[in-house]
Design a protein around this motif. Structure first.
Motif, PDB file in Angstrom:
ATOM      1  N   ILE A 114      -1.035  -3.346   4.982  1.00 39.07           N
ATOM      2  CA  ILE A 114      -2.157  -3.231   5.919  1.00 39.07           C
ATOM      3  C   ILE A 114      -3.101  -2.126   5.467  1.00 39.07           C
ATOM      4  CG2 ILE A 114      -2.790  -2.590   8.281  1.00 39.07           C
ATOM      5  CD1 ILE A 114      -0.119  -3.906   9.173  1.00 39.07           C
ATOM      6  N   ASP A 115      -2.521  -1.005   5.071  1.00 42.48           N
ATOM      7  CA  ASP A 115      -3.311   0.131   4.592  1.00 42.48           C
ATOM      8  C   ASP A 115      -4.131  -0.261   3.368  1.00 42.48           C
ATOM      9  OD1 ASP A 115      -3.967   2.934   4.790  1.00 42.48           O
ATOM     10  OD2 ASP A 115      -2.734   3.250   3.016  1.00 42.48           O
ATOM     11  N   LEU A 116      -3.531  -1.008   2.460  1.00 44.56           N
ATOM     12  CA  LEU A 116      -4.218  -1.413   1.240  1.00 44.56           C
ATOM     13  C   LEU A 116      -5.281  -2.475   1.499  1.00 44.56           C
ATOM     14  CD1 LEU A 116      -1.161  -1.446  -1.180  1.00 44.56           C
ATOM     15  CD2 LEU A 116      -3.202  -0.013  -1.415  1.00 44.56           C
ATOM     16  N   ILE A 117      -5.098  -3.275   2.554  1.00 48.65           N
ATOM     17  CA  ILE A 117      -6.127  -4.237   2.940  1.00 48.65           C
ATOM     18  C   ILE A 117      -7.336  -3.501   3.501  1.00 48.65           C
ATOM     19  CG2 ILE A 117      -6.760  -6.091   4.549  1.00 48.65           C
ATOM     20  CD1 ILE A 117      -3.802  -6.965   4.480  1.00 48.65           C
ATOM     21  N   ASN A 118      -7.097  -2.682   4.505  1.00 49.76           N
ATOM     22  CA  ASN A 118      -8.194  -2.056   5.242  1.00 49.76           C
ATOM     23  C   ASN A 118      -8.894  -0.954   4.455  1.00 49.76           C
ATOM     24  OD1 ASN A 118      -7.592  -3.747   7.351  1.00 49.76           O
ATOM     25  ND2 ASN A 118      -6.593  -2.179   8.595  1.00 49.76           N
ATOM     26  N   GLU A 119      -8.162  -0.259   3.606  1.00 51.72           N
ATOM     27  CA  GLU A 119      -8.738   0.885   2.915  1.00 51.72           C
ATOM     28  C   GLU A 119      -8.914   0.675   1.418  1.00 51.72           C
ATOM     29  OE1 GLU A 119      -6.903   4.590   3.884  1.00 51.72           O
ATOM     30  OE2 GLU A 119      -6.644   4.067   5.994  1.00 51.72           O
ATOM     31  N   GLY A 120      -8.314  -0.383   0.873  1.00 57.33           N
ATOM     32  CA  GLY A 120      -8.430  -0.624  -0.554  1.00 57.33           C
ATOM     33  C   GLY A 120      -8.932  -2.001  -0.925  1.00 57.33           C
ATOM     34  N   GLN A 121      -9.022  -2.915   0.063  1.00 53.35           N
ATOM     35  CA  GLN A 121      -9.490  -4.275  -0.184  1.00 53.35           C
ATOM     36  C   GLN A 121      -8.835  -4.877  -1.428  1.00 53.35           C
ATOM     37  OE1 GLN A 121     -12.163  -6.578   1.536  1.00 53.35           O
ATOM     38  NE2 GLN A 121     -10.677  -5.537   2.837  1.00 53.35           N
ATOM     39  N   ASN A 141       3.229  10.454  -8.146  1.00 55.88           N
ATOM     40  CA  ASN A 141       1.841  10.152  -7.795  1.00 55.88           C
ATOM     41  C   ASN A 141       1.729   8.897  -6.938  1.00 55.88           C
ATOM     42  OD1 ASN A 141       0.693  12.325  -9.199  1.00 55.88           O
ATOM     43  ND2 ASN A 141       0.686  11.178 -11.119  1.00 55.88           N
ATOM     44  N   ASP A 142       0.944   9.000  -5.888  1.00 51.04           N
ATOM     45  CA  ASP A 142       0.661   7.872  -5.011  1.00 51.04           C
ATOM     46  C   ASP A 142      -0.515   7.097  -5.585  1.00 51.04           C
ATOM     47  OD1 ASP A 142       0.094   6.101  -3.002  1.00 51.04           O
ATOM     48  OD2 ASP A 142      -0.575   7.598  -1.557  1.00 51.04           O
ATOM     49  N   VAL A 143      -0.243   5.955  -6.220  1.00 53.46           N
ATOM     50  CA  VAL A 143      -1.291   5.183  -6.880  1.00 53.46           C
ATOM     51  C   VAL A 143      -2.193   4.489  -5.862  1.00 53.46           C
ATOM     52  CG1 VAL A 143      -1.747   3.387  -8.598  1.00 53.46           C
ATOM     53  CG2 VAL A 143       0.249   4.853  -8.839  1.00 53.46           C
ATOM     54  N   THR A 144      -1.681   4.242  -4.654  1.00 53.40           N
ATOM     55  CA  THR A 144      -2.507   3.558  -3.654  1.00 53.40           C
ATOM     56  C   THR A 144      -3.764   4.359  -3.345  1.00 53.40           C
ATOM     57  OG1 THR A 144      -1.384   4.541  -1.732  1.00 53.40           O
ATOM     58  CG2 THR A 144      -0.462   2.512  -2.625  1.00 53.40           C
ATOM     59  N   SER A 145      -3.677   5.673  -3.411  1.00 54.43           N
ATOM     60  CA  SER A 145      -4.853   6.499  -3.156  1.00 54.43           C
ATOM     61  C   SER A 145      -5.921   6.269  -4.219  1.00 54.43           C
ATOM     62  CB  SER A 145      -4.463   7.977  -3.121  1.00 54.43           C
ATOM     63  OG  SER A 145      -3.536   8.216  -2.094  1.00 54.43           O
ATOM     64  N   MET A 146      -5.504   6.140  -5.470  1.00 54.37           N
ATOM     65  CA  MET A 146      -6.444   5.852  -6.537  1.00 54.37           C
ATOM     66  C   MET A 146      -7.086   4.480  -6.341  1.00 54.37           C
ATOM     67  SD  MET A 146      -5.908   5.427 -10.654  1.00 54.37           S
ATOM     68  CE  MET A 146      -5.377   3.717 -10.493  1.00 54.37           C
ATOM     69  N   ILE A 147      -6.277   3.508  -5.912  1.00 51.84           N
ATOM     70  CA  ILE A 147      -6.787   2.151  -5.698  1.00 51.84           C
ATOM     71  C   ILE A 147      -7.881   2.152  -4.631  1.00 51.84           C
ATOM     72  CG2 ILE A 147      -6.159  -0.132  -4.784  1.00 51.84           C
ATOM     73  CD1 ILE A 147      -3.430   0.262  -6.175  1.00 51.84           C
ATOM     74  N   LYS A 148      -7.681   2.932  -3.575  1.00 46.30           N
ATOM     75  CA  LYS A 148      -8.675   3.003  -2.502  1.00 46.30           C
ATOM     76  C   LYS A 148      -9.984   3.618  -3.001  1.00 46.30           C
ATOM     77  CE  LYS A 148      -4.981   3.739   0.868  1.00 46.30           C
ATOM     78  NZ  LYS A 148      -4.370   4.737   1.781  1.00 46.30           N
ATOM     79  N   LEU A 149      -9.879   4.719  -3.719  1.00 42.58           N
ATOM     80  CA  LEU A 149     -11.075   5.359  -4.253  1.00 42.58           C
ATOM     81  C   LEU A 149     -11.765   4.472  -5.284  1.00 42.58           C
ATOM     82  CD1 LEU A 149      -9.685   8.980  -4.576  1.00 42.58           C
ATOM     83  CD2 LEU A 149     -11.655   8.327  -3.201  1.00 42.58           C
ATOM     84  N   VAL A 166      -3.527  -4.103 -12.429  1.00 47.74           N
ATOM     85  CA  VAL A 166      -2.260  -4.508 -11.810  1.00 47.74           C
ATOM     86  C   VAL A 166      -1.408  -3.253 -11.741  1.00 47.74           C
ATOM     87  CG1 VAL A 166      -0.265  -6.037 -11.921  1.00 47.74           C
ATOM     88  CG2 VAL A 166      -2.453  -6.777 -12.879  1.00 47.74           C
ATOM     89  N   SER A 167      -1.037  -2.840 -10.534  1.00 51.25           N
ATOM     90  CA  SER A 167      -0.412  -1.528 -10.401  1.00 51.25           C
ATOM     91  C   SER A 167       0.738  -1.518  -9.412  1.00 51.25           C
ATOM     92  CB  SER A 167      -1.460  -0.495  -9.968  1.00 51.25           C
ATOM     93  OG  SER A 167      -0.880   0.779  -9.794  1.00 51.25           O
TER      94      SER A 167
END
Length: 339
Positions: A241-248, A210-218, A202-203
């Motif tokens: 949208i970015d987190l859906i398509n690139e981070g599911q 730091n951009d945590v969304t990048s870590m979530i995607k990886l 949960v983040s």
């Protein structure tokens, strides 16, 4: 034996869009169309559909509502939301209710739309039996836990957030249910992910610089069984949208979040994690775009050339030590900032 042709259902109240979809996909799939949500639901009640592509803004029933019902009626289907505007509530609903595969914005590029639908159809063909299997092995969303204490084998929850109030809500809502780790530090979070059996993270979207969304995607690319829930003050539809398509991501919650909602989302996330662990093939249903790897874990503190170099380092070393490579990158950044 000839493989049965797959069915794709397009839902839109505009006739010219349905005609376009027929023209684009008729050579590959059994194309079904519905000019309203109600008609789409009737089709789903009568036959199996592999992929559902629904417009959001329609009279009577929105696309999110269609995909939410589709998830119950046809759970093995892959769900895609198509819309011409960035409505925050609709975008969040597509995650939390429809658990969609992709979010596509109008006007679309034909090749990109075809690529998304083809990927969804291919994924459906390889995972339908696993979805059915998961229903037999994983407790339903309404199932109550019989035990009042934490099982030592239960996956843990990691909370990465500097907001004390949110941490208290999660702690109080999950008391005696799951082991929960709290941190507001990226390096500590990565250490916990490496050393502990984490099922749900949960983040927030950002921790400091730091951009945590990048870590979530990886994380979704290299460890797809770990379920991500984003909880933030942000109401930017494009971020979702970015987190859906690139981070599911599994859920997106806006603060302040009530304890009951925290508990429901996190427990649903733990069930999803167990489902993915029991049926690893289901991870294909959460595949992320290839260009997801071209992200930085260090946010806005690097230049473009530095980001590209760091991304290559992370990707190259990930298979042998994903968390260690990210930790080293963060340590390197901190050292450069001090000097």
């Amino acid at each position: 034996m000839t493989q049965a042709i797959q069915s794709v259902l397009f839902v839109d109240d505009e006739p010219h869009i349905l005609n376009t979809m027929r023209w684009l996909f008729k050579r590959q799939y059994n194309v079904l169309v519905a000019d309203s949500g109600a008609k789409a639901i009737e089709i789903l009640k009568q036959q199996k559909v592999d992929v559902i592509v629904s417009d959001q803004k329609m009279p009577g029933m929105t696309g999110v509502e269609v995909l939410h019902q589709a998830k119950e009626l046809c759970p093995a289907s892959m769900r895609i939301l198509l819309t011409g505007y960035s409505d925050f509530d609709a975008t969040v609903g597509s995650v939390n209710k429809g658990e969609i595969f992709r979010f596509v914005q109008k006007p679309w590029v034909n090749k990109e739309l075809k690529d998304v639908v083809n990927l969804a159809a291919d994924t459906a063909s390889h995972t339908a039996s696993d979805i059915i299997k998961s229903f037999k092995t994983i407790p339903s969303a309404n199932a109550e836990r019989n035990d009042a204490t934490t099982d030592i084998n239960d996956p843990a929850v990691l909370v990465l957030d500097g907001d004390r109030e949110s941490s208290v809500h999660i702690r109080d809502s999950l008391i005696n249910r799951s082991q929960v780790f709290y941190t507001h530090d990226m390096e500590e979070a990565l250490n916990l992910l490496e050393k502990k059996s984490i099922g749900v993270i949960v983040s927030e979207t950002r921790i400091g610089r730091n951009d945590v969304t990048s870590m979530i995607k990886l994380l979704k690319h290299y460890h797809p069984d770990i379920v991500s829930i984003v909880m933030t003050n942000s109401n930017d539809a494009n971020t979702v949208i970015d987190l859906i398509n690139e981070g599911q991501i599994f859920r997106f919650l806006t603060k302040p979040v009530k304890q009951g909602m925290c508990r429901l989302c996190i427990e649903a996330g733990l069930r999803k994690h167990k489902e993915l662990k029991a049926n690893p093939n289901l991870a294909k249903r959460h595949i992320v775009d290839k260009h997801t790897l071209a992200v930085s874990i260090t946010g806005e503190t690097e230049g473009a050339s530095d980001r590209e170099h760091s991304n290559n380092q992370v990707a190259a070393s990930a298979s042998g030590g994903f968390f260690a490579s990210m930790i080293n990158r963060i340590r390197g950044l901190r050292t450069s900032q001090v000097s």
